[in-house]
Design a protein around this motif. Structure first.
Motif, PDB file in Angstrom:
ATOM      1  N   VAL A 163     -17.414 -20.479  47.111  1.00 14.27           N
ATOM      2  CA  VAL A 163     -16.438 -21.473  47.555  1.00 14.27           C
ATOM      3  C   VAL A 163     -17.110 -22.807  47.864  1.00 14.27           C
ATOM      4  CG1 VAL A 163     -14.806 -22.056  49.384  1.00 14.27           C
ATOM      5  CG2 VAL A 163     -14.796 -19.759  48.391  1.00 14.27           C
ATOM      6  N   HIS A 164     -18.275 -22.745  48.486  1.00 12.64           N
ATOM      7  CA  HIS A 164     -18.953 -23.972  48.921  1.00 12.64           C
ATOM      8  C   HIS A 164     -20.129 -24.326  48.014  1.00 12.64           C
ATOM      9  CE1 HIS A 164     -16.545 -24.123  52.552  1.00 12.64           C
ATOM     10  NE2 HIS A 164     -16.782 -22.844  52.723  1.00 12.64           N
ATOM     11  N   ARG A 165     -20.056 -23.894  46.766  1.00  9.15           N
ATOM     12  CA  ARG A 165     -21.118 -24.218  45.811  1.00  9.15           C
ATOM     13  C   ARG A 165     -21.279 -25.724  45.594  1.00  9.15           C
ATOM     14  NH1 ARG A 165     -20.572 -21.214  40.253  1.00  9.15           N
ATOM     15  NH2 ARG A 165     -18.573 -22.322  40.384  1.00  9.15           N
ATOM     16  N   PRO A 166     -20.178 -26.504  45.489  1.00  9.19           N
ATOM     17  CA  PRO A 166     -20.383 -27.967  45.353  1.00  9.19           C
ATOM     18  C   PRO A 166     -21.175 -28.579  46.500  1.00  9.19           C
ATOM     19  CG  PRO A 166     -18.124 -27.362  44.782  1.00  9.19           C
ATOM     20  CD  PRO A 166     -18.756 -26.143  45.363  1.00  9.19           C
ATOM     21  N   ALA A 167     -20.879 -28.150  47.731  1.00  7.07           N
ATOM     22  CA  ALA A 167     -21.625 -28.688  48.875  1.00  7.07           C
ATOM     23  C   ALA A 167     -23.090 -28.297  48.802  1.00  7.07           C
ATOM     24  CB  ALA A 167     -21.006 -28.189  50.178  1.00  7.07           C
ATOM     25  N   ALA A 183     -15.324 -27.760  66.257  1.00 11.54           N
ATOM     26  CA  ALA A 183     -14.204 -28.678  66.058  1.00 11.54           C
ATOM     27  C   ALA A 183     -13.178 -28.089  65.105  1.00 11.54           C
ATOM     28  CB  ALA A 183     -14.712 -30.022  65.537  1.00 11.54           C
ATOM     29  N   GLY A 184     -13.649 -27.425  64.049  1.00 12.52           N
ATOM     30  CA  GLY A 184     -12.724 -26.814  63.095  1.00 12.52           C
ATOM     31  C   GLY A 184     -11.903 -25.708  63.707  1.00 12.52           C
ATOM     32  N   ILE A 185     -12.540 -24.865  64.525  1.00 15.25           N
ATOM     33  CA  ILE A 185     -11.812 -23.765  65.178  1.00 15.25           C
ATOM     34  C   ILE A 185     -10.845 -24.299  66.218  1.00 15.25           C
ATOM     35  CG2 ILE A 185     -12.098 -21.748  66.668  1.00 15.25           C
ATOM     36  CD1 ILE A 185     -14.765 -21.260  65.230  1.00 15.25           C
ATOM     37  N   ALA A 186     -11.254 -25.329  66.956  1.00 17.39           N
ATOM     38  CA  ALA A 186     -10.403 -25.862  68.012  1.00 17.39           C
ATOM     39  C   ALA A 186      -9.172 -26.565  67.455  1.00 17.39           C
ATOM     40  CB  ALA A 186     -11.204 -26.824  68.890  1.00 17.39           C
ATOM     41  N   LEU A 218     -12.814 -33.180  61.004  1.00 16.14           N
ATOM     42  CA  LEU A 218     -13.835 -34.067  60.432  1.00 16.14           C
ATOM     43  C   LEU A 218     -14.110 -35.236  61.371  1.00 16.14           C
ATOM     44  CD1 LEU A 218     -14.011 -35.333  56.777  1.00 16.14           C
ATOM     45  CD2 LEU A 218     -14.126 -36.953  58.638  1.00 16.14           C
ATOM     46  N   ALA A 219     -13.039 -35.881  61.830  1.00 14.87           N
ATOM     47  CA  ALA A 219     -13.207 -37.061  62.679  1.00 14.87           C
ATOM     48  C   ALA A 219     -13.851 -36.711  64.011  1.00 14.87           C
ATOM     49  CB  ALA A 219     -11.839 -37.720  62.902  1.00 14.87           C
ATOM     50  N   ALA A 245     -14.549 -30.123  58.536  1.00 13.88           N
ATOM     51  CA  ALA A 245     -13.418 -30.314  57.635  1.00 13.88           C
ATOM     52  C   ALA A 245     -13.316 -29.219  56.583  1.00 13.88           C
ATOM     53  CB  ALA A 245     -13.535 -31.671  56.952  1.00 13.88           C
ATOM     54  N   SER A 246     -14.426 -28.884  55.945  1.00 10.01           N
ATOM     55  CA  SER A 246     -14.380 -27.981  54.792  1.00 10.01           C
ATOM     56  C   SER A 246     -14.763 -26.548  55.140  1.00 10.01           C
ATOM     57  CB  SER A 246     -15.302 -28.514  53.689  1.00 10.01           C
ATOM     58  OG  SER A 246     -15.278 -27.684  52.559  1.00 10.01           O
ATOM     59  N   LEU A 247     -15.876 -26.386  55.840  1.00  7.19           N
ATOM     60  CA  LEU A 247     -16.378 -25.038  56.096  1.00  7.19           C
ATOM     61  C   LEU A 247     -15.433 -24.228  56.977  1.00  7.19           C
ATOM     62  CD1 LEU A 247     -18.864 -23.141  55.699  1.00  7.19           C
ATOM     63  CD2 LEU A 247     -19.679 -23.973  57.893  1.00  7.19           C
ATOM     64  N   ILE A 248     -14.864 -24.851  58.003  1.00  7.99           N
ATOM     65  CA  ILE A 248     -14.024 -24.126  58.967  1.00  7.99           C
ATOM     66  C   ILE A 248     -12.590 -24.651  58.988  1.00  7.99           C
ATOM     67  CG2 ILE A 248     -13.752 -23.496  61.384  1.00  7.99           C
ATOM     68  CD1 ILE A 248     -16.154 -22.204  60.094  1.00  7.99           C
ATOM     69  N   GLY A 249     -12.419 -25.950  59.186  1.00  7.99           N
ATOM     70  CA  GLY A 249     -11.085 -26.498  59.362  1.00  7.99           C
ATOM     71  C   GLY A 249     -10.146 -26.211  58.209  1.00  7.99           C
ATOM     72  N   ARG A 250     -10.598 -26.415  56.980  1.00  8.43           N
ATOM     73  CA  ARG A 250      -9.740 -26.194  55.819  1.00  8.43           C
ATOM     74  C   ARG A 250      -9.393 -24.728  55.651  1.00  8.43           C
ATOM     75  NH1 ARG A 250     -12.057 -27.940  50.082  1.00  8.43           N
ATOM     76  NH2 ARG A 250     -13.325 -26.093  50.508  1.00  8.43           N
ATOM     77  N   GLU A 251     -10.344 -23.833  55.953  1.00 11.56           N
ATOM     78  CA  GLU A 251     -10.086 -22.400  55.823  1.00 11.56           C
ATOM     79  C   GLU A 251      -8.981 -21.952  56.783  1.00 11.56           C
ATOM     80  OE1 GLU A 251     -11.745 -20.223  53.669  1.00 11.56           O
ATOM     81  OE2 GLU A 251     -12.605 -22.035  52.787  1.00 11.56           O
TER      82      GLU A 251
END
Length: 280
Positions: free
Chosen positions: A28-32, A194-197, A205-206, A104-110
């Protein structure tokens, strides 16, 4: 009826590639991961170019200027100083991008898209999910940042005849030891928290970017207070502001690393605690 003799069912060969949740995170995170590898290679190549190509030109021009009566304007040294400054800054502040990506991507988006909840419904516990989510990028960050630290230490030493900065300047102080790795791991933990919260990619992200920015600037202003300084006295009883000699680099650096890692551990613990509380 005929019976086949000596035939066996084909046996699937298991490769050495990671499986399960680890493989999913890598895919999933291969681009990063590719961006991170490209960043490490780019910074390494840039340091090599500045030392062996640009640096050689600067040294040749300096030698020519010394042979000219009255000297000459040395433009190349300024260019070298700019390259050196940009390299140090990009390495030192890579944690900003790491925090933003993690939030943003690793946690928040999921969590926002529900893919995390889908994984939890397939016999993957939230704790194990978060552990793999943090462990996989942590390994990549550790390997890549270690390479950058080693190359930067060599680059800093080899360029001592051209560099304009001092050991106590923020970027060289940070990049020549494990503190810059501690920042990367801290940014990963802060982004995850931040993503979990927030459970939303853009707000996470912000917030993650803002938190690691504030923390980084705060440590830059106060790291010199983490080890006793030497008070230098002058003639006539006059005194100078407290100073740190070059021998204080490692005590100061290791104390700074300890502070950053402490924040990383607290952020990681808070992320696990908050995740367990919300998934009971």
């Amino acid at each position: 009826m005929t019976v086949a003799v000596g035939t066996t069912a084909p046996v699937a060969r298991r490769g050495v590639r990671p499986r399960g949740l680890t493989w999913t995170v890598l895919r999933v995170h291969r681009p990063a991961l590719l961006v991170w590898c490209a960043y490490v290679l780019l910074m390494t190549g840039w340091m090599l170019w500045v030392q062996y190509v640009s640096g050689a030109r600067v040294r040749a021009e300096m030698a020519a200027c010394r042979r000219v009566e009255g000297g000459c304007i040395d433009v190349m040294t300024f260019s070298h100083s700019m390259n050196e400054g940009w390299i140090g800054t990009l390495i030192a502040y890579a944690s900003y991008g790491i925090a933003a990506w993690a939030g943003a991507s690793l946690i928040g988006r999921e969590l926002e898209r529900g893919t995390a909840q889908l994984a939890w419904a397939q016999s993957v516990s939230p704790t194990r999910w978060l552990t793999v989510k943090l462990a996989v990028p942590a390994v990549a960050l550790t390997v890549g940042t270690t390479v950058l630290v080693l190359v930067y230490r060599w680059f800093w030493t080899a360029s001592q005849d051209l560099r304009a900065g001092e050991w106590h300047d923020p970027d060289p102080f940070l990049n020549r030891g494990p503190a810059v790795l501690a920042y990367a791991l801290c940014a990963l933990a802060v982004g995850a928290l931040a993503g979990i919260a927030l459970r939303r990619s853009l707000p996470a992200l912000a917030v993650a970017f803002g938190l690691i920015l504030w923390f980084h600037l705060y440590v830059d202003r106060h790291w010199h207070e983490l080890w006793p300084a030497r008070a230098l006295s002058g003639t006539g009883g006059s005194s100078f502001p407290s100073q740190h000699p070059a021998s204080h680099f490692w005590p100061l650096h290791l104390m700074t690393t300890g502070v950053i890692l402490t924040v990383a551990v607290v952020a990681t613990g808070a992320a696990y605690w908050l995740l367990r509380r919300r998934t009971r």
